[in-house]
Design a protein around this motif. Structure first.
Motif, PDB file in Angstrom:
ATOM      1  N   GLY A 278       0.793  -1.227   0.000  1.00 57.17           N
ATOM      2  CA  GLY A 278       0.000   0.000   0.000  1.00 57.17           C
ATOM      3  C   GLY A 278       0.822   1.271   0.000  1.00 57.17           C
ATOM      4  O   GLY A 278       0.420   2.277  -0.604  1.00 57.17           O
ATOM      5  N   HIS A 279       1.988   1.252   0.642  1.00 59.81           N
ATOM      6  CA  HIS A 279       2.819   2.463   0.711  1.00 59.81           C
ATOM      7  C   HIS A 279       3.324   2.886  -0.663  1.00 59.81           C
ATOM      8  O   HIS A 279       3.584   4.060  -0.903  1.00 59.81           O
ATOM      9  N   LYS A 280       3.443   1.934  -1.589  1.00 65.10           N
ATOM     10  CA  LYS A 280       3.908   2.268  -2.931  1.00 65.10           C
ATOM     11  C   LYS A 280       2.888   3.096  -3.697  1.00 65.10           C
ATOM     12  O   LYS A 280       3.229   3.754  -4.681  1.00 65.10           O
ATOM     13  N   TYR A 281       1.641   3.027  -3.262  1.00 65.45           N
ATOM     14  CA  TYR A 281       0.559   3.734  -3.950  1.00 65.45           C
ATOM     15  C   TYR A 281      -0.009   4.867  -3.093  1.00 65.45           C
ATOM     16  O   TYR A 281      -1.006   5.481  -3.452  1.00 65.45           O
ATOM     17  N   SER A 282       0.632   5.133  -1.950  1.00 63.07           N
ATOM     18  CA  SER A 282       0.196   6.185  -1.015  1.00 63.07           C
ATOM     19  C   SER A 282      -1.224   5.941  -0.504  1.00 63.07           C
ATOM     20  O   SER A 282      -1.984   6.877  -0.269  1.00 63.07           O
ATOM     21  N   ILE A 283      -1.583   4.672  -0.307  1.00 66.38           N
ATOM     22  CA  ILE A 283      -2.932   4.356   0.182  1.00 66.38           C
ATOM     23  C   ILE A 283      -2.880   3.475   1.433  1.00 66.38           C
ATOM     24  O   ILE A 283      -3.899   2.927   1.853  1.00 66.38           O
ATOM     25  N   GLU A 284      -1.696   3.350   2.045  1.00 63.66           N
ATOM     26  CA  GLU A 284      -1.544   2.389   3.140  1.00 63.66           C
ATOM     27  C   GLU A 284      -2.495   2.637   4.311  1.00 63.66           C
ATOM     28  O   GLU A 284      -2.945   1.707   4.974  1.00 63.66           O
TER      29      GLU A 284
END
Length: 352
Positions: A278-284
């Motif tokens: 999720g952190h790779k897409y800024s949605i974590e």
């Protein structure tokens, strides 16, 4: 959403900036450029065309400590407060760009700084500042009549069909760093324009989050659904995902998982995948947000809904009516031929 149809160039300053790493200098025009009626529409098309053709991914000025230390935010704010100061501040912007030209690959070129009016963003009319740079030059021919002959004159200059770099800064969201669109056709140093010169980062608005979450779903479908199920289910998962986003104004993650993930065993897999990726897409840390329709429309165009078979047959599934594939397409195994098959039900063949 932006509309540049009625946008007007009120002031234009043109300077030249070299590569500081190579020992080049810069050239600052003494006065703003007085544009002719013939040149004005050509320059508007040159400046604005890339932004009409590009997805609207907004940026904002940032700084690790405070925005007041971001040089471009300060200069842009000064221009918005006093549009008559554009030319003097355009010189400071040019010098700032020059100071960032420390990579030997950075090309010299002309920088155009404009004050713009009648920009339509999200159905609101605002002023704006355009900063554009031309880098690549090409040869072109001019012709001149000389008594009984036609002379050919070789010239070297800028191709108005392709802008090399540019940004549009909208006079909105000042305290958060404005809303900015950027283009860069020559990606020889991607950090030079976005990070070093403009010092900006992606604006995490509804459009950004919607787009990132759909991209996350697309990779979950490829990395988890496809290996666990098959190509049809991978396509159908994205089909249902896009349909969910299209039919709802607000995203709620639990509701999404219950309605979109047909195999209950994949729900914990979805949670684990989000925790890991999720952190790779800024949605974590995001589980709910307003859905941006523009991002959903863009996703429909970019997500593949075709099953390619090794028998040179393609099956295209419809994102507009996702229930059709569930009802009328079945996958099976033929023991005699030792091959998989798809069975498709229909009443008649459509003529299109």
């Amino acid at each position: 959403m932006i509309n540049l149809y009625n946008a007007q160039i009120e002031t234009l300053s043109i300077h030249k900036v070299g590569n500081k790493h190579k020992g080049d200098s810069y050239f600052l025009s003494e006065t703003p450029y007085n544009m002719t009626d013939e040149l004005l529409p050509l320059m508007k098309e040159y400046f604005f065309k890339p932004f009409r053709e590009k997805e609207e991914n907004y940026y904002q000025f940032v700084h690790d400590v405070d925005l007041e230390f971001n040089d471009m935010h300060l200069l842009v704010s000064a221009i918005f407060e006093n549009p008559d100061s554009l030319h003097e501040n355009s010189k400071k912007i040019t010098k700032h760009l020059y100071e960032q030209s420390q990579n030997p690959h950075i090309k010299d070129g002309e920088i155009y700084i404009t004050y713009l009016t009648n920009l339509n963003i999200d159905n609101t009319i605002v002023d704006g500042i355009g900063i554009f740079k031309s880098e690549l030059k090409g040869d072109f021919l001019q012709f001149e009549e000389n008594q009984k002959n036609l002379d050919v004159i070789l010239q070297h200059g800028v191709n108005l069909n392709k802008l090399d770099k540019g940004c549009l800064i909208f006079n909105t969201n000042r305290e958060e760093g404005y809303k900015i669109l950027s283009v860069d056709s020559n990606r020889y140093d991607t950090r030079y324009w976005v990070e070093h010169f403009l010092n900006m980062d992606a604006l995490a608005d509804d459009n950004f989050i919607t787009k990132k979450y759909l991209k996350f779903c697309q990779n979950f479908a490829k990395d988890v659904v496809l290996p666990a199920e098959d190509k049809k289910e991978e396509v159908m998962f994205m089909n249902r995902s896009v349909d969910f986003f299209a039919k709802n104004n607000e995203f709620e993650e639990t509701k999404f998982m219950n309605e979109v993930i047909s195999n209950p065993d994949l729900i914990p897999e979805f949670r684990n995948y989000k925790e890991d990726r999720g952190h790779k897409y800024s949605i974590e840390d995001i589980t709910s947000f307003p859905i941006a329709n523009t991002a959903v429309s863009d996703a429909r165009k970019s997500i593949k809904n075709i099953i390619n078979l090794d028998t040179n047959v393609q099956i295209k599934l419809d994102f507009i009516n996702p229930e059709s594939a569930d009802k009328f397409v079945e996958k099976g195994w033929d023991e005699e031929k030792q091959m998989y098959y798809y069975l498709v039900y229909f009443n008649r063949e459509e003529k299109r």
